[in-house]
Design a protein around this motif. Structure first.
Motif, PDB file in Angstrom:
ATOM      1  N   MET A   1     -65.822 -26.460  15.512  1.00 41.89           N
ATOM      2  CA  MET A   1     -65.870 -27.410  14.397  1.00 41.89           C
ATOM      3  C   MET A   1     -64.449 -27.664  14.222  1.00 41.89           C
ATOM      4  O   MET A   1     -63.566 -26.692  14.243  1.00 41.89           O
ATOM      5  CB  MET A   1     -66.372 -26.297  13.297  1.00 41.89           C
ATOM      6  CG  MET A   1     -66.284 -27.035  11.906  1.00 41.89           C
ATOM      7  SD  MET A   1     -66.750 -25.936  10.728  1.00 41.89           S
ATOM      8  CE  MET A   1     -68.425 -25.648  11.102  1.00 41.89           C
TER       9      MET A   1
ATOM     10  N   GLY B   1     -69.173 -32.545   9.373  1.00 41.43           N
ATOM     11  CA  GLY B   1     -69.484 -31.327   9.973  1.00 41.43           C
ATOM     12  C   GLY B   1     -68.134 -30.570  10.087  1.00 41.43           C
ATOM     13  O   GLY B   1     -67.982 -29.449  11.120  1.00 41.43           O
ATOM     14  N   TRP B   2     -67.178 -30.857   9.423  1.00 41.57           N
ATOM     15  CA  TRP B   2     -65.885 -30.395   9.567  1.00 41.57           C
ATOM     16  C   TRP B   2     -65.627 -28.926   8.515  1.00 41.57           C
ATOM     17  O   TRP B   2     -66.449 -29.100   7.672  1.00 41.57           O
ATOM     18  CB  TRP B   2     -64.541 -31.269   8.970  1.00 41.57           C
ATOM     19  CG  TRP B   2     -64.594 -32.463   9.985  1.00 41.57           C
ATOM     20  CD1 TRP B   2     -65.394 -33.372  10.334  1.00 41.57           C
ATOM     21  CD2 TRP B   2     -63.179 -32.770  10.359  1.00 41.57           C
ATOM     22  NE1 TRP B   2     -64.738 -34.304  11.150  1.00 41.57           N
ATOM     23  CE2 TRP B   2     -63.338 -33.845  11.175  1.00 41.57           C
ATOM     24  CE3 TRP B   2     -61.728 -32.387  10.590  1.00 41.57           C
ATOM     25  CZ2 TRP B   2     -62.183 -34.403  12.207  1.00 41.57           C
ATOM     26  CZ3 TRP B   2     -60.672 -32.842  11.299  1.00 41.57           C
ATOM     27  CH2 TRP B   2     -60.840 -33.918  11.975  1.00 41.57           C
ATOM     28  N   LYS B   3     -64.814 -28.166   9.070  1.00 33.35           N
ATOM     29  CA  LYS B   3     -64.401 -27.161   8.148  1.00 33.35           C
ATOM     30  C   LYS B   3     -63.242 -27.724   7.419  1.00 33.35           C
ATOM     31  O   LYS B   3     -62.457 -28.143   7.724  1.00 33.35           O
ATOM     32  CB  LYS B   3     -63.963 -25.671   8.867  1.00 33.35           C
ATOM     33  CG  LYS B   3     -63.224 -24.803   8.279  1.00 33.35           C
ATOM     34  CD  LYS B   3     -62.881 -23.603   8.975  1.00 33.35           C
ATOM     35  CE  LYS B   3     -62.095 -22.698   8.315  1.00 33.35           C
ATOM     36  NZ  LYS B   3     -61.603 -21.584   9.102  1.00 33.35           N
TER      37      LYS B   3
END
Length: 222
Positions: free
Chosen positions: A1, A25-27
Motif C-alpha cells: 500500500m 487505496g493509499w495510506k
C-alpha cells in the motif's frame, strides 16, 4: 500500500487530496491545526496529525511522529492569500510575516525534514503553488504579496530538487478552484483540480524533477 502525507488538509484542496487518495487505496497521513480539522480527516480514514507550519517546533514534532516512514508522495498544500491589494499599497509587517511564514518558511522547514522520507521511497514531493507565482506570465500586480510568496516557494522547490536526486520535486498550480480562497465564482471544482493534479503527479519521472506544472500538465514559465 503506497503512503502519502498531505500537509494542510483540513479543507479545500488538501482535504480533497486525502479523500481521493483514500479512495485509491493509499495510506494517508494528513495534518490540520485544530481538533475539528483533525476529526474530519479521521472520518476520511486518514491518520490525522496536528501541525502548525508556521512553528518550527510543530514541524519537528511531525518528524518525530513520522519516524521510520517512507513516503511515496508528500504534498505541501498549506497556504494563505493575504491582502488582495496591488503594489500601490505596501503590505503591513503582520501581513507579510503571515503570508511568507505559511507559504515559504513552512515549506522550507518541511523540505529537509521530509525529503529523506520521500527519497527513501523514491517518491514525489509536490508543492501547491499558483500561476500567480509565475514571473514570466505575470500580467498585473494584483495579489502582490501572494504572488511574491509563490515565486519564492517556486525557487525553494526548484533548488531543493538538486539536493535530493532520489525524489521528484514539483511545484503545481491547481488552477482557479472553488474553495474558500478561490471563491464561489472560480472556474473549476476542487474535485476536478485534485484529480488533474494527481494525474500529473502520477506521470512525473526523474527527468521532471524541479518542474512547474498546472493541473492539466502544462509547463508554466518561471
Amino acid at each position: 500500500m503506497p503512503t502519502a502525507l498531505i500537509i494542510g488538509a483540513s479543507r479545500g484542496i488538501g482535504h480533497e487530496f486525502v479523500r481521493q487518495l483514500r479512495e485509491g487505496g493509499w495510506k494517508v497521513f494528513a495534518t490540520a491545526r485544530d481538533d475539528a480539522g483533525l476529526q474530519a480527516l479521521r472520518d476520511l480514514g486518514a491518520e490525522a496529525l496536528k501541525l502548525d507550519v508556521t512553528k518550527p517546533e510543530s514541524l519537528a514534532g511531525l518528524g518525530w511522529q513520522l519516524d521510520g516512514e517512507q513516503l511515496d508522495l508528500a504534498v505541501y498544500v498549506a497556504g494563505v492569500y493575504g491582502p488582495q491589494h496591488q503594489e500601490r499599497n505596501a503590505p503591513t509587517l503582520q501581513d507579510f510575516d503571515n503570508v511568507m511564514h505559511t507559504n515559504v518558511f513552512g515549506a522550507m522547514q518541511a523540505i529537509p525534514l521530509l525529503a529523506p522520507m520521500v527519497e527513501a521511497a523514491r517518491g514525489k514531493f509536490a508543492f501547491i503553488s499558483s500561476g500567480m507565482g509565475s514571473i514570466g506570465e505575470a500580467e498585473s500586480s494584483y495579489g502582490w504579496l501572494y504572488r511574491a510568496s509563490k515565486a519564492a516557494l517556486n525557487m525553494a522547490v526548484k533548488t531543493a530538487a538538486f539536493d535530493h536526486p532520489d525524489a521528484v520535486f514539483v511545484a503545481l498550480c491547481p488552477g482557479w478552484v472553488r474553495t474558500d480562497m478561490g471563491g464561489p465564482n472560480a472556474s473549476i471544482s476542487v474535485e476536478e483540480s485534485v484529480s488533474g493534479l494527481l494525474d500529473v503527479i502520477g506521470q512525473l519521472g526523474p527527468q521532471d524533477t524541479g518542474s512547474y506544472r498546472n493541473y492539466a500538465g502544462r509547463n508554466l514559465a518561471w
